[in-house]
Design an enzyme around this catalytic site. Structure first.
Site, PDB file in Angstrom:
ATOM      1  N   LYS A 171       1.217 -13.770  -5.293  1.00 32.48           N
ATOM      2  CA  LYS A 171       0.344 -14.363  -4.276  1.00 32.48           C
ATOM      3  C   LYS A 171       0.672 -15.838  -4.134  1.00 32.48           C
ATOM      4  CE  LYS A 171      -4.146 -12.416  -4.043  1.00 32.48           C
ATOM      5  NZ  LYS A 171      -5.601 -12.470  -4.272  1.00 32.48           N
ATOM      6  N   ASP A 230      -1.854 -14.078  -9.583  1.00 34.32           N
ATOM      7  CA  ASP A 230      -2.816 -14.805  -8.751  1.00 34.32           C
ATOM      8  C   ASP A 230      -2.961 -16.227  -9.315  1.00 34.32           C
ATOM      9  OD1 ASP A 230      -4.757 -15.403  -6.887  1.00 34.32           O
ATOM     10  OD2 ASP A 230      -6.337 -14.249  -7.849  1.00 34.32           O
ATOM     11  N   ASP A 265      -7.450  -2.543  -7.496  1.00 34.38           N
ATOM     12  CA  ASP A 265      -8.764  -1.975  -7.166  1.00 34.38           C
ATOM     13  C   ASP A 265      -9.593  -2.861  -6.247  1.00 34.38           C
ATOM     14  OD1 ASP A 265      -9.136  -3.817  -9.485  1.00 34.38           O
ATOM     15  OD2 ASP A 265     -11.231  -3.251  -9.192  1.00 34.38           O
ATOM     16  N   ARG A 275      -7.580   2.511  -6.280  1.00 31.23           N
ATOM     17  CA  ARG A 275      -6.314   2.364  -7.004  1.00 31.23           C
ATOM     18  C   ARG A 275      -5.337   3.477  -6.622  1.00 31.23           C
ATOM     19  NH1 ARG A 275      -7.103  -1.426 -11.256  1.00 31.23           N
ATOM     20  NH2 ARG A 275      -9.169  -1.423 -12.182  1.00 31.23           N
ATOM     21  N   PHE A 334      -7.023 -10.843  -0.285  1.00 28.64           N
ATOM     22  CA  PHE A 334      -7.449  -9.863  -1.281  1.00 28.64           C
ATOM     23  C   PHE A 334      -6.811  -8.527  -0.910  1.00 28.64           C
ATOM     24  CE2 PHE A 334      -9.893  -6.608  -3.307  1.00 28.64           C
ATOM     25  CZ  PHE A 334      -9.984  -7.110  -4.596  1.00 28.64           C
ATOM     26  N   GLY A 371      -4.425  -2.341 -13.695  1.00 25.84           N
ATOM     27  CA  GLY A 371      -3.811  -2.594 -12.389  1.00 25.84           C
ATOM     28  C   GLY A 371      -2.350  -2.212 -12.251  1.00 25.84           C
ATOM     29  N   ASP A 410       0.513  -6.066 -11.923  1.00 27.00           N
ATOM     30  CA  ASP A 410       0.338  -5.773 -10.506  1.00 27.00           C
ATOM     31  C   ASP A 410       0.491  -7.015  -9.635  1.00 27.00           C
ATOM     32  OD1 ASP A 410      -2.021  -6.879 -11.470  1.00 27.00           O
ATOM     33  OD2 ASP A 410      -3.351  -5.335 -10.665  1.00 27.00           O
TER      34      ASP A 410
END
Ligand code: IMP
Ligand code: MG
Length: 176
Positions: free
Chosen positions: A131, A103, A160, A166, A153, A45, A100
């Site tokens: 996030k 979460d 991805d 990506r 999301f 990612g 990346d």
């Protein structure tokens, strides 16, 4: 599958990302000065983000990758599996982990815990996206974050959607 901006709900544009990367790169450069740093980009990612970010950092940089997958199934603590470990030495080095998105926090918490056992000089974390979720499962201290985003999301710019997308140069989101 489409590569046109008009077919996606854009959260962050290509130019918006580029502008922010210049700022973060400058902050990282000021923070380390002439100290050499070892950047560990979490694959897959963070590949796109890391590739752009390192060119905005003006200190001596070594680059390596770390492949991890976090399993959030049965165990509430989560379990980290290493797909590939860095080849460059970590002991005594200033490590900058580049990911990346933050979460649940399981991935970065696991990576930071593992790194600390390798006797680095320091460990810092830089994520492109943070996030804002209320149910963070592990507390992670992030030193640099590109953007704080809602609990959506997102995909593109390295992130991805079922392994595709990506390569999109912007960050788009999926609406529930
Ligand atoms: P965490 O362990 O839950 O913090 O997971 C972080 C990883 O989950 C990231 O490195 C991404 O690979 C993936 N991930 C989390 N949220 C998203 C998203 O919105 N889009 C794509 N991948 C995501
Ligand atoms: Mg990932």
């Amino acid at each position: 599958m489409s590569y046109s901006e008009t077919d996606h709900k854009i959260l962050i544009s290509e130019s918006g990302i580029a502008e922010r990367l210049k700022e973060i790169g400058k902050q990282i450069t000021e923070s380390y000065g002439d100290e050499p740093i070892t950047i560990l980009a979490l694959t897959n990612g963070a590949l796109v983000f890391a590739a752009d970010l390192i060119r905005q950092i003006k200190c001596p940089v070594r680059l390596d990758t770390l492949g991890v997958a976090s399993y959030k199934g049965r165990r509430s603590t989560g379990e980290l599996s290493f797909r590939s470990k860095p080849k460059l030495g970590i002991s005594g080095r200033n490590i900058l982990v580049v990911d990346d998105i933050l979460d649940t926090g399981l991935t970065l918490h696991g990576v930071a815990s593992w790194l600390k056992r390798q006797s680095p000089e320091s460990v810092k974390i830089c994520v492109l996206l943070d996030k804002k979720i209320t149910k963070r499962e592990e507390e992670v201290t992030v030193d640099w974050a590109g953007f704080e985003i809602e609990d959506l999301f997102v995909y593109g710019y390295g992130l991805d959607r079922d392994e595709f997308d990506r390569n999109l140069p912007f960050i788009a989101y999926v609406e529930d």
